[in-house]
Design an enzyme around this catalytic site. Structure first.
Site, PDB file in Angstrom:
ATOM      1  N   ARG A   1      10.537   3.353  13.073  1.00  0.00           N
ATOM      2  CA  ARG A   1      10.897   3.851  11.743  1.00  0.00           C
ATOM      3  C   ARG A   1      10.877   5.361  11.748  1.00  0.00           C
ATOM      4  O   ARG A   1       9.884   5.975  12.130  1.00  0.00           O
ATOM      5  CB  ARG A   1       9.887   3.378  10.698  1.00  0.00           C
ATOM      6  CG  ARG A   1       9.960   1.950  10.367  1.00  0.00           C
ATOM      7  CD  ARG A   1       9.297   1.637   9.054  1.00  0.00           C
ATOM      8  NE  ARG A   1       8.014   2.306   8.823  1.00  0.00           N
ATOM      9  CZ  ARG A   1       7.303   2.140   7.727  1.00  0.00           C
ATOM     10  NH1 ARG A   1       7.749   1.363   6.752  1.00  0.00           N
ATOM     11  NH2 ARG A   1       6.149   2.742   7.570  1.00  0.00           N
TER      12      ARG A   1
ATOM     13  N   THR B   1      12.815   9.115   6.653  1.00  0.00           N
ATOM     14  CA  THR B   1      13.738   8.236   5.902  1.00  0.00           C
ATOM     15  C   THR B   1      13.222   6.802   5.811  1.00  0.00           C
ATOM     16  O   THR B   1      13.706   6.027   4.981  1.00  0.00           O
ATOM     17  CB  THR B   1      15.103   8.187   6.600  1.00  0.00           C
ATOM     18  OG1 THR B   1      14.934   7.545   7.882  1.00  0.00           O
ATOM     19  CG2 THR B   1      15.687   9.583   6.799  1.00  0.00           C
TER      20      THR B   1
ATOM     21  N   ASP C   1      -1.357   1.117  10.895  1.00  0.00           N
ATOM     22  CA  ASP C   1      -0.216   1.102  11.817  1.00  0.00           C
ATOM     23  C   ASP C   1      -0.485   0.072  12.920  1.00  0.00           C
ATOM     24  O   ASP C   1      -1.343   0.265  13.779  1.00  0.00           O
ATOM     25  CB  ASP C   1      -0.022   2.498  12.411  1.00  0.00           C
ATOM     26  CG  ASP C   1       1.265   2.577  13.222  1.00  0.00           C
ATOM     27  OD1 ASP C   1       1.441   1.758  14.150  1.00  0.00           O
ATOM     28  OD2 ASP C   1       2.102   3.440  12.924  1.00  0.00           O
TER      29      ASP C   1
ATOM     30  N   ASP D   1      -0.090   1.290  16.665  1.00  0.00           N
ATOM     31  CA  ASP D   1      -1.177   2.180  17.082  1.00  0.00           C
ATOM     32  C   ASP D   1      -2.480   1.408  17.279  1.00  0.00           C
ATOM     33  O   ASP D   1      -3.234   1.669  18.218  1.00  0.00           O
ATOM     34  CB  ASP D   1      -1.380   3.289  16.045  1.00  0.00           C
ATOM     35  CG  ASP D   1      -0.301   4.366  16.138  1.00  0.00           C
ATOM     36  OD1 ASP D   1       0.386   4.434  17.179  1.00  0.00           O
ATOM     37  OD2 ASP D   1      -0.155   5.132  15.176  1.00  0.00           O
TER      38      ASP D   1
HETATM   39  C1  PRP Z   1       6.278  -1.006  12.482  1.00  0.00           C
HETATM   40  C2  PRP Z   1       6.214  -2.503  12.521  1.00  0.00           C
HETATM   41  C3  PRP Z   1       7.605  -2.904  12.142  1.00  0.00           C
HETATM   42  C4  PRP Z   1       8.012  -1.824  11.188  1.00  0.00           C
HETATM   43  C5  PRP Z   1       7.948  -2.379   9.801  1.00  0.00           C
HETATM   44  O1  PRP Z   1       6.849  -0.486  13.614  1.00  0.00           O
HETATM   45  O2  PRP Z   1       5.790  -3.007  13.756  1.00  0.00           O
HETATM   46  O3  PRP Z   1       8.498  -2.961  13.249  1.00  0.00           O
HETATM   47  O4  PRP Z   1       7.069  -0.767  11.324  1.00  0.00           O
HETATM   48  O5  PRP Z   1       8.404  -1.453   8.888  1.00  0.00           O
HETATM   49  P1  PRP Z   1       9.728  -1.682   8.041  1.00  0.00           P
HETATM   50  O6  PRP Z   1       9.660  -3.065   7.510  1.00  0.00           O
HETATM   51  O7  PRP Z   1       9.601  -0.639   6.965  1.00  0.00           O
HETATM   52  O8  PRP Z   1      10.903  -1.439   8.924  1.00  0.00           O
HETATM   53  P2  PRP Z   1       6.968   1.100  13.871  1.00  0.00           P
HETATM   54  O9  PRP Z   1       8.269   1.612  13.365  1.00  0.00           O
HETATM   55  O10 PRP Z   1       5.746   1.773  13.336  1.00  0.00           O
HETATM   56  O11 PRP Z   1       7.050   1.189  15.427  1.00  0.00           O
HETATM   57  P3  PRP Z   1       5.929   0.828  16.525  1.00  0.00           P
HETATM   58  O12 PRP Z   1       5.723  -0.655  16.452  1.00  0.00           O
HETATM   59  O13 PRP Z   1       6.570   1.248  17.786  1.00  0.00           O
HETATM   60  O14 PRP Z   1       4.684   1.589  16.206  1.00  0.00           O
HETATM   61  N1  URA Z   2       4.339  -0.470   9.960  1.00  0.00           N
HETATM   62  C1  URA Z   2       3.023  -0.675  10.188  1.00  0.00           C
HETATM   63  O1  URA Z   2       2.582  -0.743  11.328  1.00  0.00           O
HETATM   64  N2  URA Z   2       2.212  -0.784   9.128  1.00  0.00           N
HETATM   65  C2  URA Z   2       2.659  -0.716   7.862  1.00  0.00           C
HETATM   66  O2  URA Z   2       1.847  -0.843   6.911  1.00  0.00           O
HETATM   67  C3  URA Z   2       4.021  -0.496   7.654  1.00  0.00           C
HETATM   68  C4  URA Z   2       4.852  -0.397   8.724  1.00  0.00           C
END
Ligand code: PRP
Ligand code: URA
Length: 209
Positions: free
Chosen positions: A104, A108, A200, A203
Site C-alpha cells: 500500500r 494514497t 501492521d 511487520d
Molecule cells: C497489508 C496487508 C494487506 C493490505 C491491506 O499489506 O497485508 O495486503 O495491507 O490493506 P488494504 O485492504 O487497505 O489494501 P501492506 O501493504 O502493509 O504490505 P506488507 O504485507 O508487505 O507489509
Molecule cells: N495493513 C495492516 O497490516 N494492518 C492494518 O491495520 C491495515 C493494513
C-alpha cells in the site's frame, strides 16, 4: 452473491485475541497466524465436492467419499499473506501456490503491484486468496482482478481481520467472491489501519519494526 462468513469458533477467537496483543512477539505471532489459517481453511473448504469410492478396510469393503472437484490454488498477497500459506497447506497439501506482491502506498493507500507468479493452470483451479488484513480492500480487489484476468472463475478470499470498508470494497467490485473472516472490526483510522486491529501484520510477522 458470495457468502460472508465470520468464524466464531472459540479456538479462532482465542487465538485472535493473542494475535492482537501488542506483547505477542514475532515467533508466537507467526505460529498463531499459521494455526488460524488452518482453522480458516477448514471452513473455506466446506463446500468442496465429493464423489463415492470404495476402499478395502481390514474388516470389509467401505463405500466412502473422496474429493472430486477442481484442483485448488492458494495465493498469498505478499508479504503478510505468506504467513497463512503453511497453515492452509496443512489441510490441502496438494494445492499449488501462486504469489501476488502488493504494497500500500502510505500516502494514497492504493495498492502498488510489484510481483505476480500464478500457477500456469490457474484458470482450471479454484483459488483461495489469503491475507491477514482486509483494510480499505484495495489490495484484495487488485489481487482478485489479477486472478480473474488470468481466467480463474471461482475465487475465495480468506482474511483474519477486516474493516467494514474493506468488505464493502470487495463486495462492490466482485459480488461473487466468498469472504471468510475471523473478525470484523469497527473502522479504519486516518492512516488506513484497522481499529482495533493488530497493527501492521507484515511487520509483526517478519519483525521489521
Ligand atoms: C497489508 C496487508 C494487506 C493490505 C491491506 O499489506 O497485508 O495486503 O495491507 O490493506 P488494504 O485492504 O487497505 O489494501 P501492506 O501493504 O502493509 O504490505 P506488507 O504485507 O508487505 O507489509
Ligand atoms: N495493513 C495492516 O497490516 N494492518 C492494518 O491495520 C491495515 C493494513
Amino acid at each position: 452473491m458470495g457468502k460472508l462468513f465470520v468464524n466464531e469458533h472459540p479456538l479462532v477467537q482465542h487465538k485472535l485475541s493473542l494475535l492482537r496483543d501488542e506483547k505477542t512477539g514475532s515467533k508466537e505471532f507467526r505460529e498463531l497466524v499459521e494455526e488460524l489459517a488452518t482453522l480458516m481453511a477448514y471452513e473455506a473448504t466446506r463446500d468442496l465436492t465429493l464423489e463415492e469410492t470404495t476402499v478395502n478396510t481390514p474388516v470389509s469393503t467401505a463405500v466412502t467419499k473422496v474429493l472430486s472437484g477442481k484442483k485448488l490454488g492458494i495465493v498469498p498477497i505478499l508479504r503478510a499473506g505468506l504467513g497463512m500459506v503453511d497453515g492452509m497447506m496443512n489441510l490441502i497439501p496438494a494445492a499449488k501456490v501462486g504469489h501476488i506482491g502488493l504494497y500500500r502506498d502510505p500516502e494514497t493507500l492504493k495498492p502498488v503491484d510489484y510481483y505476480c507468479k500464478l500457477p500456469p493452470d490457474v484458470k482450471d483451479r479454484d483459488i483461495i486468496i489469503v491475507d491477514p488484513m482486509l483494510a480499505t480492500g484495495g489490495s484484495a480487489v487488485e489481487a482478485i482482478r489479477i486472478i480473474k484476468d488470468s481466467g480463474c472463475k471461482n475465487i475465495k478470499l480468506v482474511c483474519l481481520i477486516a474493516a467494514p470498508e474493506g468488505i464493502k470494497a470487495v463486495r462492490d467490485a466482485y459480488d461473487d467472491v466468498d469472504i471468510f473472516l475471523a473478525a470484523v472490526d469497527s473502522r479504519l483510522n486516518d492512516h488506513g489501519y484497522i481499529v482495533p486491529g493488530l497493527g501492521d501484520a507484515g511487520d509483526r510477522l517478519f519483525g521489521t519494526k
